[in-house]
Design a protein around this motif. Structure first.
Motif, PDB file in Angstrom:
ATOM      1  N   LYS A   1      19.716   8.023  24.748  1.00 10.94           N
ATOM      2  CA  LYS A   1      19.793   6.826  24.363  1.00 10.94           C
ATOM      3  C   LYS A   1      19.901   6.307  22.977  1.00 10.94           C
ATOM      4  CE  LYS A   1      16.348   5.539  28.434  1.00 10.94           C
ATOM      5  NZ  LYS A   1      15.030   5.063  28.792  1.00 10.94           N
ATOM      6  N   GLU A   2      19.870   4.868  22.740  1.00 15.71           N
ATOM      7  CA  GLU A   2      20.374   4.639  21.483  1.00 15.71           C
ATOM      8  C   GLU A   2      18.916   4.671  20.763  1.00 15.71           C
ATOM      9  OE1 GLU A   2      24.285   2.194  21.706  1.00 15.71           O
ATOM     10  OE2 GLU A   2      22.215   1.070  21.399  1.00 15.71           O
ATOM     11  N   ARG A   3      18.830   4.737  19.375  1.00 16.51           N
ATOM     12  CA  ARG A   3      17.861   4.547  18.565  1.00 16.51           C
ATOM     13  C   ARG A   3      17.226   3.087  18.907  1.00 16.51           C
ATOM     14  NH1 ARG A   3      17.492   6.777  12.423  1.00 16.51           N
ATOM     15  NH2 ARG A   3      18.253   8.587  13.918  1.00 16.51           N
ATOM     16  N   GLU A   4      15.817   2.866  18.916  1.00 12.70           N
ATOM     17  CA  GLU A   4      15.482   1.752  19.237  1.00 12.70           C
ATOM     18  C   GLU A   4      14.262   1.165  18.338  1.00 12.70           C
ATOM     19  OE1 GLU A   4      14.359   1.354  23.207  1.00 12.70           O
ATOM     20  OE2 GLU A   4      12.573   2.757  23.257  1.00 12.70           O
ATOM     21  N   PHE A   5      13.995  -0.003  18.319  1.00  9.53           N
ATOM     22  CA  PHE A   5      12.878  -0.383  17.204  1.00  9.53           C
ATOM     23  C   PHE A   5      11.493  -0.309  18.268  1.00  9.53           C
ATOM     24  CE2 PHE A   5       9.979  -3.954  16.410  1.00  9.53           C
ATOM     25  CZ  PHE A   5       9.682  -3.776  15.190  1.00  9.53           C
ATOM     26  N   GLY A   6      10.406   0.076  17.263  1.00 13.25           N
ATOM     27  CA  GLY A   6       9.513   0.445  17.944  1.00 13.25           C
ATOM     28  C   GLY A   6       8.264  -0.728  17.392  1.00 13.25           C
ATOM     29  N   ALA A   7       8.127  -0.450  16.056  1.00 10.88           N
ATOM     30  CA  ALA A   7       7.101  -1.293  15.224  1.00 10.88           C
ATOM     31  C   ALA A   7       7.311  -1.336  13.730  1.00 10.88           C
ATOM     32  CB  ALA A   7       5.654  -0.477  15.560  1.00 10.88           C
ATOM     33  N   ALA A   8       6.676  -2.296  13.141  1.00 15.83           N
ATOM     34  CA  ALA A   8       7.045  -2.566  11.611  1.00 15.83           C
ATOM     35  C   ALA A   8       5.733  -3.172  11.300  1.00 15.83           C
ATOM     36  CB  ALA A   8       8.401  -3.657  11.366  1.00 15.83           C
ATOM     37  N   ALA A   9       5.648  -2.889  10.087  1.00 16.41           N
ATOM     38  CA  ALA A   9       4.498  -3.666   9.397  1.00 16.41           C
ATOM     39  C   ALA A   9       5.173  -4.288   8.017  1.00 16.41           C
ATOM     40  CB  ALA A   9       3.507  -2.488   8.749  1.00 16.41           C
ATOM     41  N   SER A  10       4.489  -5.544   7.645  1.00 19.75           N
ATOM     42  CA  SER A  10       4.916  -6.062   6.245  1.00 19.75           C
ATOM     43  C   SER A  10       4.514  -5.130   5.081  1.00 19.75           C
ATOM     44  CB  SER A  10       4.232  -7.227   6.397  1.00 19.75           C
ATOM     45  OG  SER A  10       2.674  -7.280   6.441  1.00 19.75           O
ATOM     46  N   TRP A  11       4.902  -5.527   3.948  1.00 20.20           N
ATOM     47  CA  TRP A  11       4.756  -4.842   2.861  1.00 20.20           C
ATOM     48  C   TRP A  11       3.203  -4.778   2.658  1.00 20.20           C
ATOM     49  CZ3 TRP A  11       1.875  -6.475  -1.339  1.00 20.20           C
ATOM     50  CH2 TRP A  11       1.453  -7.802  -1.537  1.00 20.20           C
ATOM     51  N   ASP A  12       2.218  -5.526   2.921  1.00 18.73           N
ATOM     52  CA  ASP A  12       0.917  -5.435   2.662  1.00 18.73           C
ATOM     53  C   ASP A  12       0.105  -4.889   3.927  1.00 18.73           C
ATOM     54  OD1 ASP A  12       0.244  -9.009   2.571  1.00 18.73           O
ATOM     55  OD2 ASP A  12       1.162  -7.826   4.005  1.00 18.73           O
ATOM     56  N   GLY A  13       0.824  -4.702   4.815  1.00 16.36           N
ATOM     57  CA  GLY A  13       0.114  -4.088   6.163  1.00 16.36           C
ATOM     58  C   GLY A  13      -0.640  -5.421   6.996  1.00 16.36           C
ATOM     59  N   LYS A  14      -0.562  -6.394   6.393  1.00 14.20           N
ATOM     60  CA  LYS A  14      -1.348  -7.639   7.093  1.00 14.20           C
ATOM     61  C   LYS A  14      -0.631  -8.333   8.312  1.00 14.20           C
ATOM     62  CE  LYS A  14      -4.591  -7.795   3.919  1.00 14.20           C
ATOM     63  NZ  LYS A  14      -4.714  -8.706   2.946  1.00 14.20           N
ATOM     64  N   SER A  15       0.666  -8.042   8.452  1.00 18.41           N
ATOM     65  CA  SER A  15       1.203  -8.422   9.594  1.00 18.41           C
ATOM     66  C   SER A  15       2.157  -7.163  10.185  1.00 18.41           C
ATOM     67  CB  SER A  15       2.439  -9.459   9.392  1.00 18.41           C
ATOM     68  OG  SER A  15       1.640 -10.663   8.865  1.00 18.41           O
ATOM     69  N   SER A  16       2.072  -7.262  11.590  1.00 20.75           N
ATOM     70  CA  SER A  16       2.672  -5.928  12.390  1.00 20.75           C
ATOM     71  C   SER A  16       3.565  -6.519  13.711  1.00 20.75           C
ATOM     72  CB  SER A  16       1.813  -5.060  12.798  1.00 20.75           C
ATOM     73  OG  SER A  16       0.730  -5.628  13.639  1.00 20.75           O
ATOM     74  N   TYR A  17       4.526  -5.992  13.678  1.00 23.67           N
ATOM     75  CA  TYR A  17       5.536  -6.244  14.793  1.00 23.67           C
ATOM     76  C   TYR A  17       5.687  -5.253  15.679  1.00 23.67           C
ATOM     77  CZ  TYR A  17       5.715 -10.016  11.344  1.00 23.67           C
ATOM     78  OH  TYR A  17       5.637 -10.941  10.279  1.00 23.67           O
TER      79      TYR A  17
END
Length: 128
Positions: free
Chosen positions: A43-59
């Motif tokens: 499979k292709e590489r896929e997005f899992g999770a991300a964090a903003s620079w300060d860690g206050k927001s996550s996706y």
């Protein structure tokens, strides 16, 4: 230059938990968004999770929402991924990534092209 090194991968049973770590060296990434991607066999590489620079927001990708938790410790120049209750489908090589230039909108966090710095990956295998 920036180097990212993942650790913490291994074998985990379905329904268990595992924490991955990513350590950055070379310079601070405290102002950069950080993310975890994964690539399963065939499979292709896929997005899992991300964090903003300060860690206050996550996706999170829909596939992992509610089971994965991304956190970061900018004082230690580290980012973590907590994997909870994984199904076998979570088996993949997990990659840590860092935003190339600070300031991207969260709209772009799910795209691999947002990130220029990548680790070598750590294998996570989920057994039934």
């Amino acid at each position: 230059q920036v180097q990212l090194v993942e650790s913490g991968g291994g074998l985990v049973q379905a329904g268990g938990s595992l924490t991955l770590s990513c350590t950055a060296s070379g310079r601070t990434l405290r102002h950069h968004a950080m993310a975890w991607f994964r690539q399963a066999p065939g499979k292709e590489r896929e997005f899992g999770a991300a964090a903003s620079w300060d860690g206050k927001s996550s996706y999170y990708a829909d596939a992992v929402k509610g089971r994965f938790a991304i956190t970061r410790d900018n004082d230690r120049n580290m980012v973590y991924l907590q994997i909870n209750n994984p199904p076998p489908e979570d088996t993949a090589v997990y990659y840590c990534a860092a935003e190339s230039t600070p300031g991207y909108s969260e709209h772009y966090y799910g795209f691999a092209t947002t990130y220029d710095y990548w680790g070598q990956g750590t294998q996570v295998t989920v057994s039934p």
